[in-house]
Design an enzyme around this catalytic site. Structure first.
Site, PDB file in Angstrom:
ATOM      1  N   GLU A  49      74.602   6.511  50.960  1.00  0.00           N
ATOM      2  CA  GLU A  49      76.034   6.523  50.687  1.00  0.00           C
ATOM      3  C   GLU A  49      76.206   5.938  49.292  1.00  0.00           C
ATOM      4  OE1 GLU A  49      79.614   5.502  53.476  1.00  0.00           O
ATOM      5  OE2 GLU A  49      79.024   3.659  52.435  1.00  0.00           O
ATOM      6  N   ASP A  60      87.292  -2.004  49.417  1.00  0.00           N
ATOM      7  CA  ASP A  60      86.033  -2.722  49.371  1.00  0.00           C
ATOM      8  C   ASP A  60      86.239  -4.205  49.135  1.00  0.00           C
ATOM      9  OD1 ASP A  60      84.344  -0.535  49.764  1.00  0.00           O
ATOM     10  OD2 ASP A  60      84.659   0.104  47.707  1.00  0.00           O
TER      11      ASP A  60
END
Length: 268
Positions: A49, A60
């Site tokens: 990923e 994030d």
């Protein structure tokens, strides 16, 4: 047979789940980034990923924000598709992109997905686009044979989970908890109930992410019925802690991925 089908066939034959590490393209610099990706694959990663550098990664946590915000390494978003930056073509494993909508819009939706196909990308997860806002991306993804990936949050309604199942392909990104990514906050286990609800809608294979940093968490995810686990912040932390010692960085990454992959084996 695409690389997803090949992966799931291989894992089923070996009675295993998938382990997928996350890294940002170009972190800590373009040359070391390519070495990192190759090390992850050699250590047993079933897929990669990859994040594209972006100045405002909303979903994030601080660890991955630090990597994605490191644009001064010379890796600009458009560079991620150039031949010397793509670790993709030589790999016989699926490659995912995790990114944000502004990067798709920047060069046009059709052009973005065409570049993904040319670079060897298998799927794209646009982190800030839920299913009910995804219609404009679908035609281009289908045109260029890029699997659209969607997030299944732990608090999702049945309506949301059904749309994730119907619109997604390749795999389903199953959140172990709400919030942002980060090994600092452990994953919530188990996730049986959410997996059972996704099964009712025949969702693509589920992979558990957010807070996955230890082999025991991977084992629990597999035992709960997930098809695999994704680890990002723990990988990025290893990179950050060894910036001055690139060889030690690769050695620790290899050890970490090998241990996490070993935890995906189903107990007979």
């Amino acid at each position: 047979m695409d690389r997803y089908q090949h992966l799931f066939q291989r894992l089923a034959a070996h009675n295993q789940g998938a382990f997928v590490p996350f890294v940002t393209i170009g972190d800590p610099n373009p040359q070391q980034s390519l070495r990192i990706m190759q090390t992850l694959v050699e250590a047993g990663a079933d897929a990669l990923e990859l994040g594209i550098p972006f100045s405002d990664p909303l979903a994030d946590g601080p660890t991955i924000q630090g990597a994605i915000s490191a644009l001064d390494s010379g890796t600009k978003p458009i560079r991620c598709f150039e031949a010397d930056q793509a670790p993709i073509r030589a790999q016989d494993i699926p490659i995912y992109l995790l990114m944000y909508a502004n990067l798709v819009y920047a060069r046009g939706i059709d052009n973005f997905y065409q570049r993904c196909q040319q670079a060897g990308v298998d799927s794209v997860l646009i982190a800030d686009v839920p299913t009910n806002e995804s219609a404009e991306f679908g035609p281009a993804a289908k045109k260029y044979a890029i699997h659209p990936i969607f997030i299944a949050p732990p608090t999702a309604s049945d309506e949301t989970l059904q749309s994730v199942a119907e619109l997604g392909s390749g795999y389903t990104y199953l959140l172990s908890r709400s919030g942002v990514t980060g090994a600092e906050t452990k994953a919530n286990m188990p996730v049986h109930a959410l997996l059972e609800r996704l099964n009712q809608f025949s969702a693509p294979p589920r992979r558990l992410g957010f807070g996955i940093s230890e082999p025991e968490q991977v084992k629990q995810a597999i035992e709960s019925g997930a098809a695999g686990a994704i680890s990002g912040s723990a990988v990025v932390k290893i990179i950050e802690h060894h910036l001055a010692k690139p060889e030690a960085m690769l050695a620790e990454l290899k050890t970490f991925v090998s241990a996490m992959k070993s935890a995906t084996k189903h107990d007979k």
